[in-house]
Design a protein around this motif. Sequence first.
Motif, PDB file in Angstrom:
ATOM      1  N   THR A  11       0.842  -1.193   0.000  1.00  0.00           N
ATOM      2  CA  THR A  11       0.000   0.000   0.000  1.00  0.00           C
ATOM      3  C   THR A  11       0.877   1.241   0.000  1.00  0.00           C
ATOM      4  O   THR A  11       1.972   1.249   0.554  1.00  0.00           O
ATOM      5  N   PHE A  12       0.393   2.255  -0.654  1.00  0.00           N
ATOM      6  CA  PHE A  12       0.990   3.585  -0.568  1.00  0.00           C
ATOM      7  C   PHE A  12      -0.064   4.483   0.053  1.00  0.00           C
ATOM      8  O   PHE A  12      -1.050   4.798  -0.607  1.00  0.00           O
ATOM      9  N   GLY A  13       0.110   4.859   1.304  1.00  0.00           N
ATOM     10  CA  GLY A  13      -0.937   5.616   1.975  1.00  0.00           C
ATOM     11  C   GLY A  13      -2.188   4.771   2.027  1.00  0.00           C
ATOM     12  O   GLY A  13      -2.171   3.641   2.510  1.00  0.00           O
ATOM     13  N   GLU A  36      -4.181  -2.123 -16.874  1.00  0.00           N
ATOM     14  CA  GLU A  36      -4.215  -0.723 -17.296  1.00  0.00           C
ATOM     15  C   GLU A  36      -3.185   0.087 -16.507  1.00  0.00           C
ATOM     16  O   GLU A  36      -2.567  -0.429 -15.571  1.00  0.00           O
ATOM     17  N   ASN A  37      -3.025   1.339 -16.865  1.00  0.00           N
ATOM     18  CA  ASN A  37      -2.083   2.202 -16.168  1.00  0.00           C
ATOM     19  C   ASN A  37      -2.459   2.293 -14.693  1.00  0.00           C
ATOM     20  O   ASN A  37      -3.614   2.514 -14.355  1.00  0.00           O
ATOM     21  N   GLY A  38      -1.478   2.092 -13.843  1.00  0.00           N
ATOM     22  CA  GLY A  38      -1.729   2.187 -12.411  1.00  0.00           C
ATOM     23  C   GLY A  38      -2.302   0.916 -11.815  1.00  0.00           C
ATOM     24  O   GLY A  38      -2.695   0.903 -10.653  1.00  0.00           O
ATOM     25  N   GLY A 390       3.322   5.721 -14.541  1.00  0.00           N
ATOM     26  CA  GLY A 390       3.800   6.302 -15.789  1.00  0.00           C
ATOM     27  C   GLY A 390       2.677   6.819 -16.677  1.00  0.00           C
ATOM     28  O   GLY A 390       2.741   7.921 -17.210  1.00  0.00           O
ATOM     29  N   GLY A 391       1.642   6.024 -16.811  1.00  0.00           N
ATOM     30  CA  GLY A 391       0.549   6.411 -17.677  1.00  0.00           C
ATOM     31  C   GLY A 391      -0.152   7.659 -17.191  1.00  0.00           C
ATOM     32  O   GLY A 391      -0.539   8.526 -17.982  1.00  0.00           O
ATOM     33  N   ASN A 392      -0.269   7.787 -15.889  1.00  0.00           N
ATOM     34  CA  ASN A 392      -0.949   8.955 -15.350  1.00  0.00           C
ATOM     35  C   ASN A 392      -0.096  10.216 -15.463  1.00  0.00           C
ATOM     36  O   ASN A 392      -0.615  11.317 -15.603  1.00  0.00           O
TER      37      ASN A 392
HETATM   38  N1  LIG Z   1       6.371   5.440  -4.497  1.00  0.00           N
HETATM   39  C1  LIG Z   1       5.019   5.574  -4.600  1.00  0.00           C
HETATM   40  N2  LIG Z   1       4.353   6.398  -3.770  1.00  0.00           N
HETATM   41  C2  LIG Z   1       3.012   6.528  -3.872  1.00  0.00           C
HETATM   42  N3  LIG Z   1       2.256   5.882  -4.768  1.00  0.00           N
HETATM   43  C3  LIG Z   1       2.855   5.056  -5.639  1.00  0.00           C
HETATM   44  C4  LIG Z   1       4.266   4.860  -5.605  1.00  0.00           C
HETATM   45  N4  LIG Z   1       4.600   3.983  -6.592  1.00  0.00           N
HETATM   46  C5  LIG Z   1       3.434   3.656  -7.197  1.00  0.00           C
HETATM   47  N5  LIG Z   1       2.382   4.287  -6.635  1.00  0.00           N
HETATM   48  C6  LIG Z   1       0.963   4.139  -7.019  1.00  0.00           C
HETATM   49  O1  LIG Z   1       0.673   2.775  -7.101  1.00  0.00           O
HETATM   50  C7  LIG Z   1      -0.190   2.486  -8.198  1.00  0.00           C
HETATM   51  C8  LIG Z   1       0.402   1.396  -9.046  1.00  0.00           C
HETATM   52  O2  LIG Z   1       1.542   1.908  -9.700  1.00  0.00           O
HETATM   53  P1  LIG Z   1       2.401   1.054 -10.722  1.00  0.00           P
HETATM   54  O3  LIG Z   1       3.568   1.881 -11.091  1.00  0.00           O
HETATM   55  O4  LIG Z   1       2.670  -0.289 -10.151  1.00  0.00           O
HETATM   56  O5  LIG Z   1       1.414   0.906 -11.953  1.00  0.00           O
HETATM   57  P2  LIG Z   1       1.647   0.181 -13.359  1.00  0.00           P
HETATM   58  O6  LIG Z   1       0.689  -0.944 -13.431  1.00  0.00           O
HETATM   59  O7  LIG Z   1       3.079  -0.140 -13.536  1.00  0.00           O
HETATM   60  O8  LIG Z   1       1.168   1.329 -14.346  1.00  0.00           O
HETATM   61  P3  LIG Z   1       1.798   1.828 -15.756  1.00  0.00           P
HETATM   62  O9  LIG Z   1       1.278   0.916 -16.792  1.00  0.00           O
HETATM   63  O10 LIG Z   1       1.216   3.197 -15.930  1.00  0.00           O
HETATM   64  O11 LIG Z   1       3.284   1.822 -15.623  1.00  0.00           O
HETATM   65  C9  LIG Z   1      -0.375   3.803  -8.943  1.00  0.00           C
HETATM   66  O12 LIG Z   1      -1.650   4.330  -8.628  1.00  0.00           O
HETATM   67  C10 LIG Z   1       0.709   4.699  -8.417  1.00  0.00           C
HETATM   68  O13 LIG Z   1       0.273   6.027  -8.362  1.00  0.00           O
END
Ligand SMILES: Nc1ncnc2c1ncn2[C@@H]1O[C@H](COP(=O)(O)OP(=O)(O)OP(=O)(O)O)[C@@H](O)[C@H]1O
Lengths: 490, 326
Positions: A11-13, A36-38, A390-392
């Motif tokens: 978890t992040f927060g 999907e992104n995130g 990244g996507g966001n």
């Molecule tokens: N260091 C961090 N601090 C706070 N939130 C984070 C952190 N790293 C990732 N998150 C949050 O965790 C969620 C998942 O992020 P993650 O980078 O794993 O997504 P992803 O599936 O790789 O997406 P993408 O396809 O856009 O790369 C996102 O909502 C992101 O904002």
Amino acid sequence: MHVELKDITKTFGTLRANDSLTLSFAEGRIYALLGENGAGKSTLMKILSGYQPPDSGTIFIDGRAVTFQTPADALQCGIGMLHQDPLDVPNLTVLDNFMLGRREGLLPKRKAARQALTAHATRLGFEIDPFRYVDSLTIGERQQLEIVRLLSLGARLLILDEPTTGISAEQKHMLFSALKRLAAEEGMTVILVSHKLEDVAALCQEVYVLRGGKLVGHRHMPTPIDELVTLMFGQSLPRPTRGAHNLGAEILRAESVSLTARRLTVRDLSLSVRSGEVIGLAGLDGSGQSDFLRACAGLQPLNGGRILIAGVPIHGKGYAELLRMGVAYAPSGRLEEGLVDGLTLSEHFALTTNNGLWINWRAANALAARQIARYNIRGAPHSPIQTLSGGNQQRTLIALLPENLRLLLLEDPTRGLDVESTAWVWQQLLARRDQGAAILFTSPDLDEIVTYSDRVLVFCEGRATLVEDLDDSARNPAERLGELIGGKRT
Amino acid sequence: MDEALVRTLADIVKVGAPIVLAAIGETITERGGVINLSLDGSLVLSALVAFVIGTGTGSVILGTLAGISVGLVIALIVAVCSIELKLSQVAVGFVLTLLCRDLALFLGIPYRNAQVFPATFLPIPVLKDIPTIGPIFFNQDLFTYLSFIAIGAAWWWLFRTKAGLTLRAIGERPQAAFARGVNVNAMRYLYTAVGGGLVGLGGAAYTLGVLPTWSDTGIAGNGWIALAIVIFGGWYPLRVAFGVYLVAGLRTVVTNVQAQVPPQVVELLNALPWLLMLFTLFLVSGPYLDQLLRILPPRLHPPIRTILRARPPSALGTIFEQEGRH
Ligand SMILES: Nc1ncnc2c1ncn2[C@@H]1O[C@H](COP(=O)(O)OP(=O)(O)OP(=O)(O)O)[C@@H](O)[C@H]1O
Ligand SMILES: [Mg+2]
């Protein structure tokens, strides 16, 4: 080597990026991790490769529970990760990068290292010059170096996080055949994180799908792409279409432009763009497409020729002035150039509304909230930009583009975006075009160029050739474009 | 060679020794990604402490060790503030430099121009008899020899050992070094301490070697010079040493002609090294270098670029944190 993830939670927060995930990876198989992104893909892979500890949950290797304090620990257990932006030291040579972190006494064994480097590279069909500086390599070559390095250190499971963004079709082909050979002949396990479903179909045998931090599907390939898309987004998506539109007056004109790109000089480039037109710039990485975009934004000097925006030469004008003339430029290096590491979303929007001395925080927050809703950004006005996925970040970059633009210069606008976000970003961009903006964009993805461009400017070996009749030809347009980029004439 | 010239050259090498030590120390620290801006104050304070302990105990070794410890402790303060407390290295270093200098001035009052410490003159047998080279390089004091060793050792360590490769990597891209199993912050502590120790040694070289008495006026300011030379030298030990000797040489020339020219000219000549450095920095920065290269044959471009390549370590002054751990 058999690797199992059990009940991994991170978890992040308040955000559950990984929610009790259980996945297993068998020896010698190639997996895709989709979402999907995130969705939490990178987070999970960073946990598996020792970059982040999970809040709870266990990793098992061949049935034995392991914990990793650092990525080096994970690599010692045979798990290596290739990052989208290769984690190497640009200011050192290839050989130095290869040797860095090997444990073998005080003095480096340069000769042995060079032989090992060449041996591993040849085994994979890569050609890497040990004495080049890494900052003179393309992203594709840097990836090859990283793979060679990880293999030489005994990686048995290779994680690739979006490896095909920013590399040429040829390099992708080489990468994929090397990975397939490693899996089949040496029992290497491969996990591919990617948004390109064609790549997944071409390479992978099994697919895990994440949504909102949860595992929502596990399929064996071949699985229809539509089914995967439905799993990822909870709905199937219509294929994008371009639609007819009207062209206006000439907005951009390049006359015999010559400019210096990273490794070559582009000469005698002439182009006329009318408002409402979308021009794709295609070419191998570093062939001058990005440099031409930067030149149009007044960010890079020309060696010769001139560029006019709405009839006015831009020579000597800075980007700020061009911005007032309705020209906007969005670079692909999101955190390096486009966004400010450490600032929140609200602060970014406050930066764009720079009238007056004081920041109107209420207005900036409101604008941020509005754009977050409109552009569907996962994040809050107070989230620091680097914590967004990244996507966001890419969505934010698009959301920051001012209204009423006449010319949009976009470098790889959908880099790292999932299928839905890509379609969505283009919907936004095409809406701008319908309001009369012209768009110039680069992309390493030929399908994207074919789908959205009215005309294509192909950069190859210092020449820029305009292709006007992509759709008319009987052949597959993306294939034809690929040949042009590679230097074949049709 | 002319005897007067040989004597002048020997003098330049000797006067340059403390600055060489400080500048090489700073080069090592900055290569690891940490800026130790406390150099100037650190030099003055360690010079005083080395002098006090040295004269008090009558031992050059103890005095030198005391000087080294002072430099080392100050450097560690910078490291702790940056790595543990995440404070700005520039701010901390700047405050420390002022603090240390003023502290030295205050503590040094009783010692002002007091005892004279005997210079530690150590001619090396056999080598000192080589014509020209001998009298310049091998008829010197202990600190001058140490400065030679520092130059060579720093170069060898940086470019010929694995540890040196790691050092360069943590200053360029600490995340990449971390991914390869390097404990980035531990290494930064180590190299900041080593660099600080060398600065302290430079301080000791002043009061136990070059000016064998305590007076801050001969010392203060030289730390800033060393900092500037690190940049001018592009973070390469050999180039840094060259820069130091260039400045020391120009200064010696000024001292020698002082009597014959009006004071305005002396002041102008004093500014000459800085103008020269500024000019070189302009020259090596992008566009001017390209224009310079345009007149030269292409075959010479790569070596000239390598020689003039002057890019600060990319991660200089930044804080390294492992992501995802709070
Ligand atoms: N260091 C961090 N601090 C706070 N939130 C984070 C952190 N790293 C990732 N998150 C949050 O965790 C969620 C998942 O992020 P993650 O980078 O794993 O997504 P992803 O599936 O790789 O997406 P993408 O396809 O856009 O790369 C996102 O909502 C992101 O904002
Ligand atoms: Mg990701």
